[in-house]
Motif scaffolding. Sequence first.
Motif, PDB file in Angstrom:
ATOM      1  N   ARG A  48       0.837  -1.206   0.000  1.00  0.00           N
ATOM      2  CA  ARG A  48       0.000   0.000   0.000  1.00  0.00           C
ATOM      3  C   ARG A  48       0.864   1.246   0.000  1.00  0.00           C
ATOM      4  O   ARG A  48       0.579   2.219  -0.682  1.00  0.00           O
ATOM      5  N   ARG A  49       1.948   1.224   0.776  1.00  0.00           N
ATOM      6  CA  ARG A  49       2.835   2.384   0.798  1.00  0.00           C
ATOM      7  C   ARG A  49       3.585   2.528  -0.523  1.00  0.00           C
ATOM      8  O   ARG A  49       3.828   3.637  -0.983  1.00  0.00           O
ATOM      9  N   GLY A  52       0.265   2.495  -3.549  1.00  0.00           N
ATOM     10  CA  GLY A  52      -1.031   3.104  -3.279  1.00  0.00           C
ATOM     11  C   GLY A  52      -1.037   4.603  -3.448  1.00  0.00           C
ATOM     12  O   GLY A  52      -1.079   5.334  -2.475  1.00  0.00           O
ATOM     13  N   ARG A  53      -0.986   5.069  -4.679  1.00  0.00           N
ATOM     14  CA  ARG A  53      -1.064   6.505  -4.943  1.00  0.00           C
ATOM     15  C   ARG A  53      -2.446   6.823  -5.486  1.00  0.00           C
ATOM     16  O   ARG A  53      -3.034   6.028  -6.204  1.00  0.00           O
ATOM     17  N   THR A  54      -2.940   8.006  -5.151  1.00  0.00           N
ATOM     18  CA  THR A  54      -4.244   8.410  -5.649  1.00  0.00           C
ATOM     19  C   THR A  54      -4.132   8.828  -7.111  1.00  0.00           C
ATOM     20  O   THR A  54      -3.039   9.062  -7.631  1.00  0.00           O
ATOM     21  N   LYS A  55      -5.271   8.956  -7.749  1.00  0.00           N
ATOM     22  CA  LYS A  55      -5.308   9.372  -9.150  1.00  0.00           C
ATOM     23  C   LYS A  55      -4.728  10.781  -9.297  1.00  0.00           C
ATOM     24  O   LYS A  55      -4.008  11.074 -10.257  1.00  0.00           O
ATOM     25  N   ALA A  56      -5.008  11.642  -8.336  1.00  0.00           N
ATOM     26  CA  ALA A  56      -4.492  13.008  -8.373  1.00  0.00           C
ATOM     27  C   ALA A  56      -2.963  13.024  -8.245  1.00  0.00           C
ATOM     28  O   ALA A  56      -2.285  13.800  -8.934  1.00  0.00           O
ATOM     29  N   GLU A  57      -2.429  12.170  -7.379  1.00  0.00           N
ATOM     30  CA  GLU A  57      -0.971  12.108  -7.233  1.00  0.00           C
ATOM     31  C   GLU A  57      -0.314  11.619  -8.515  1.00  0.00           C
ATOM     32  O   GLU A  57       0.729  12.123  -8.925  1.00  0.00           O
ATOM     33  N   LYS A  58      -0.936  10.604  -9.155  1.00  0.00           N
ATOM     34  CA  LYS A  58      -0.392  10.097 -10.420  1.00  0.00           C
ATOM     35  C   LYS A  58      -0.448  11.171 -11.498  1.00  0.00           C
ATOM     36  O   LYS A  58       0.510  11.350 -12.264  1.00  0.00           O
TER      37      LYS A  58
END
Length: 79
Positions: A48-49, A52-58
Motif C-alpha cells: 500500500r505504501r 497506493g497513490r491516488t489518481k491526483a498524485e499520479k
Amino acid sequence: MPPGGAAPVLADAGVEVQCTAMGDVINLNRFRKGRDKAAKAQDADANRRKFGRTKAEKAAEDGEEARRKALLDGAKREE
C-alpha cells in the motif's frame, strides 16, 4: 514454565507463545495461520505504501514529468 519464569517469544513470527501446564493442548494449526496472516498483513501494508497513490498524485507526477521533458526539449540546440 521455562527457567526464569519468562514466556518464550518468537521474534521473527511476531506472535507471543504463552506457557501452559503440561496437560494443556495448543492448536498448532491456529498458531501457524495467525503467523501467516500477520506476515500477509505486513506485506500488504508495504505494498500500500509502495503502490497506493491516488489518481491526483499520479496525474500531478505525470504533469511534472511532461513539464521537465518540455523544458529539456526547449533547451536543445540545433547543430
